[in-house]
Enzyme design. Structure first.
Site, mmCIF file in Angstrom:
data_model
loop_
_atom_site.group_PDB
_atom_site.id
_atom_site.type_symbol
_atom_site.label_atom_id
_atom_site.label_comp_id
_atom_site.label_asym_id
_atom_site.label_seq_id
_atom_site.Cartn_x
_atom_site.Cartn_y
_atom_site.Cartn_z
ATOM 1 N N VAL A 179 0.857 -1.202 0.032
ATOM 2 C CA VAL A 179 -0.044 -0.079 0.092
ATOM 3 C C VAL A 179 0.855 1.429 -0.289
ATOM 4 O O VAL A 179 1.740 1.281 0.755
ATOM 5 C CB VAL A 179 -0.822 -0.184 1.143
ATOM 6 C CG1 VAL A 179 -1.548 1.440 1.318
ATOM 7 C CG2 VAL A 179 -2.002 -0.980 0.926
ATOM 8 N N LYS A 225 -3.054 -14.202 -2.692
ATOM 9 C CA LYS A 225 -1.723 -14.211 -1.690
ATOM 10 C C LYS A 225 -2.246 -14.416 -0.192
ATOM 11 O O LYS A 225 -3.125 -13.515 0.243
ATOM 12 C CB LYS A 225 -1.011 -12.744 -1.821
ATOM 13 C CG LYS A 225 0.020 -12.523 -0.814
ATOM 14 C CD LYS A 225 0.953 -11.183 -1.140
ATOM 15 C CE LYS A 225 1.910 -10.719 0.015
ATOM 16 N NZ LYS A 225 1.148 -10.072 1.009
ATOM 17 N N HIS A 233 2.971 -15.745 2.371
ATOM 18 C CA HIS A 233 3.641 -14.984 3.484
ATOM 19 C C HIS A 233 3.707 -15.932 4.431
ATOM 20 O O HIS A 233 2.790 -16.219 4.962
ATOM 21 C CB HIS A 233 3.027 -13.724 3.764
ATOM 22 C CG HIS A 233 3.569 -12.882 4.764
ATOM 23 N ND1 HIS A 233 2.980 -11.564 5.370
ATOM 24 C CD2 HIS A 233 4.720 -12.993 5.408
ATOM 25 C CE1 HIS A 233 3.815 -11.134 6.107
ATOM 26 N NE2 HIS A 233 4.951 -11.943 6.422
ATOM 27 N N ASN A 273 6.957 -15.307 0.173
ATOM 28 C CA ASN A 273 7.148 -14.262 0.796
ATOM 29 C C ASN A 273 7.412 -14.329 2.313
ATOM 30 O O ASN A 273 7.043 -14.936 2.948
ATOM 31 C CB ASN A 273 5.945 -13.502 0.294
ATOM 32 C CG ASN A 273 5.811 -12.091 1.080
ATOM 33 O OD1 ASN A 273 4.921 -11.912 1.751
ATOM 34 N ND2 ASN A 273 6.623 -11.164 0.551
ATOM 35 N N CYS A 304 -4.243 -9.444 4.271
ATOM 36 C CA CYS A 304 -3.938 -8.166 5.164
ATOM 37 C C CYS A 304 -4.863 -8.273 6.657
ATOM 38 O O CYS A 304 -5.984 -8.731 6.589
ATOM 39 C CB CYS A 304 -4.780 -6.965 4.471
ATOM 40 S SG CYS A 304 -4.660 -5.340 5.241
ATOM 41 N N ALA A 348 9.130 -7.440 -0.288
ATOM 42 C CA ALA A 348 8.385 -6.310 0.050
ATOM 43 C C ALA A 348 9.290 -5.094 0.706
ATOM 44 O O ALA A 348 9.913 -4.317 -0.030
ATOM 45 C CB ALA A 348 7.257 -6.497 0.885
ATOM 46 N N ARG A 349 9.525 -5.289 2.057
ATOM 47 C CA ARG A 349 10.348 -4.342 2.768
ATOM 48 C C ARG A 349 11.730 -4.329 2.155
ATOM 49 O O ARG A 349 12.131 -3.041 2.264
ATOM 50 C CB ARG A 349 10.304 -4.777 4.265
ATOM 51 C CG ARG A 349 9.137 -4.503 4.863
ATOM 52 C CD ARG A 349 8.978 -5.253 6.256
ATOM 53 N NE ARG A 349 8.968 -6.686 6.088
ATOM 54 C CZ ARG A 349 9.622 -7.621 6.938
ATOM 55 N NH1 ARG A 349 9.778 -7.039 7.929
ATOM 56 N NH2 ARG A 349 9.537 -8.960 6.728
HETATM 57 C C1 FNR Z 1 2.632 -4.432 2.762
HETATM 58 N N1 FNR Z 1 1.906 -5.781 2.723
HETATM 59 C C2 FNR Z 1 1.047 -5.817 1.969
HETATM 60 N N2 FNR Z 1 0.329 -7.242 1.516
HETATM 61 C C3 FNR Z 1 -0.767 -7.188 0.618
HETATM 62 O O1 FNR Z 1 -0.930 -8.375 0.369
HETATM 63 N N3 FNR Z 1 -1.182 -6.007 0.137
HETATM 64 C C4 FNR Z 1 -0.726 -5.028 0.407
HETATM 65 O O2 FNR Z 1 -1.233 -3.836 -0.062
HETATM 66 C C5 FNR Z 1 0.446 -4.683 1.448
HETATM 67 N N4 FNR Z 1 0.893 -3.366 1.712
HETATM 68 C C6 FNR Z 1 1.953 -3.477 2.414
HETATM 69 C C7 FNR Z 1 2.589 -2.126 2.544
HETATM 70 C C8 FNR Z 1 3.775 -2.087 3.281
HETATM 71 C C9 FNR Z 1 4.553 -0.722 3.210
HETATM 72 C C10 FNR Z 1 4.531 -3.285 3.649
HETATM 73 C C11 FNR Z 1 5.792 -3.178 4.305
HETATM 74 C C12 FNR Z 1 3.868 -4.465 3.485
HETATM 75 C C13 FNR Z 1 2.739 -7.042 3.101
HETATM 76 C C14 FNR Z 1 3.950 -7.381 2.075
HETATM 77 O O3 FNR Z 1 3.471 -7.698 0.660
HETATM 78 C C15 FNR Z 1 4.687 -8.600 2.681
HETATM 79 O O4 FNR Z 1 3.742 -9.692 2.641
HETATM 80 C C16 FNR Z 1 5.170 -8.667 3.924
HETATM 81 O O5 FNR Z 1 5.877 -7.379 4.060
HETATM 82 C C17 FNR Z 1 6.139 -9.750 4.004
HETATM 83 O O6 FNR Z 1 7.351 -9.541 2.938
HETATM 84 P P1 FNR Z 1 8.710 -9.011 2.934
HETATM 85 O O7 FNR Z 1 8.629 -7.769 3.629
HETATM 86 O O8 FNR Z 1 9.426 -9.824 4.276
HETATM 87 O O9 FNR Z 1 9.498 -9.136 1.730
#
Ligand code: FNR
Length: 338
Positions: free
Chosen positions: A18, A154, A182, A213, A115, A240-241
């Site tokens: 997001v 997801k 995830h 993920n 989410c 993501a991060r």
């Molecule tokens: C997210 N994540 C997320 N997941 C999703 O399915 N839809 C979304 O819109 C979002 N938005 C979002 C915003 C931000 C700023 C972060 C940091 C994370 C979760 C993301 O896609 C992911 O599942 C997690 O962050 C774990 O993955 P990483 O960060 O370890 O690679």
């Protein structure tokens, strides 16, 4: 393997985020080497009230909220075969209506089933679908049957490994092309260990590509992506991060200096007239503790795109492009940062 499954096999992907996964960041990830990019989660009814506009000035397709001119989703030809739109929905009919509206502009559609925020849970969306597999299957099946692009979802893992495997097998029956997993439960937070072994067990038990993920804490350089993929026994990886902090994690030949990444990002933000508030948010997430430096403090005071760009010596370029866009006729609302 069919074409749709192939699209998600052996890929490195920018995860949905997001406010972060807007057009400039998606294009940057692709420039740096990501194979596919997910949009931020977009809520079905917001899309449904939007109008599709071809923006000749920017060379984009815009979905605009007609009540205030806000850009709900902006995309362009460059990403057409690589962009997956993630939907927040709890309703099969609304999901199909949105998918039909946008299917010719994008490569795939994803259902958010992970989410954990109250807004999603209360609305029966996101992680609420993990405990309502009947509803989730209805949405996915309706999408698969009614749209011409691949459909994915997801999820987060459940507490029990076997329960998660059973859930995923159920979801697989709907005809989805791949599944993002995830490795944390809906109550776990980023500091919790990602359940890589659970992802591995799921991957052994299903016949569609698993996109692993949750590995950003273990991913500090490009090679770590492959290590994470192997640990999870997955076909693909979604980040993501690590990408939010430094999008050059996708570069095969080593990461770039943060300032160079910011410059590359800002050029795209200028060229696609990204809103100042969204641009500022994304740069803030890259700068992190550097916001405490004198330059960081100056950045925090910025309210316009030109002011932000000036800090990275792109003020003049920004001004020139904005004059050009205005002379061609501008679309979309011009907001100022809060
Ligand atoms: C997210 N994540 C997320 N997941 C999703 O399915 N839809 C979304 O819109 C979002 N938005 C979002 C915003 C931000 C700023 C972060 C940091 C994370 C979760 C993301 O896609 C992911 O599942 C997690 O962050 C774990 O993955 P990483 O960060 O370890 O690679």
């Amino acid at each position: 393997m069919n074409k749709n499954k192939e699209m998600y096999s052996n890929k490195i992907i920018m995860a949905p985020m997001v406010r972060v996964g807007t057009l400039p960041m998606r294009l940057l990830a692709l420039e740096y080497g990501a194979d596919l990019v997910y949009s931020e989660e977009l809520i079905d009814w917001k899309f449904l009230k939007s109008v599709r506009i071809i923006n000749h000035t920017l060379g984009t397709i815009d979905y605009i909220d007609p009540s205030d001119g806000t850009v709900i989703f902006r995309t362009c030809e460059k990403e057409k075969s690589k962009v997956i739109v993630q939907l927040g929905t709890c309703d099969p009919e609304r999901a199909v209506s949105v998918a039909k509206m946008i299917e010719n502009d994008i490569a795939g559609i994803d259902l958010n089933m992970g989410c954990p925020k109250e807004f999603s849970l209360k609305g029966g969306m996101g992680a609420a679908l993990l405990t309502n597999p009947h509803k989730a299957k209805n949405i996915l099946k309706s999408l698969v049957e009614n749209v011409n692009i691949p459909v994915t979802c997801k999820i987060r893992v459940l507490e029990g490994v076997q329960d998660t495997i059973e859930l995923v097998k159920e979801l697989e029956t709907t005809g989805i092309s791949a599944i993002g997993i995830h490795g944390r439960t809906k109550t776990e937070r980023p500091q919790h260990v990602n359940r890589n072994q659970t992802i591995k067990k799921i991957a052994h038990n299903i016949n569609i590509p698993v996109i692993a993920n949750g590995g950003s804490r273990e991913i500090h350089k490009h090679e770590d992506i492959i290590k994470f993929k192997e640990l999870c026994g997955a076909s693909s990886v979604m980040i993501a991060r690590a990408a939010e902090a430094n999008c050059s994690i996708f570069c095969e030949n080593g990461m770039k200096e943060l300032d160079d990444v910011i410059v590359d990002y800002l050029k795209l933000a200028i060229e696609y007239d990204n809103s100042p508030s969204n641009t500022k948010y994304c740069v803030q997430n890259m700068l992190k503790e550097l916001q405490e430096t004198p330059r960081g403090k100056k950045f925090l005071e910025c309210t316009t795109l030109e002011q932000i760009c000036a800090i990275w010596n792109l003020g003049e370029y920004c001004r020139r492009k904005q004059i050009e866009f205005h002379s061609k006729g501008m679309l979309g609302r011009r907001e100022v940062c809060p």
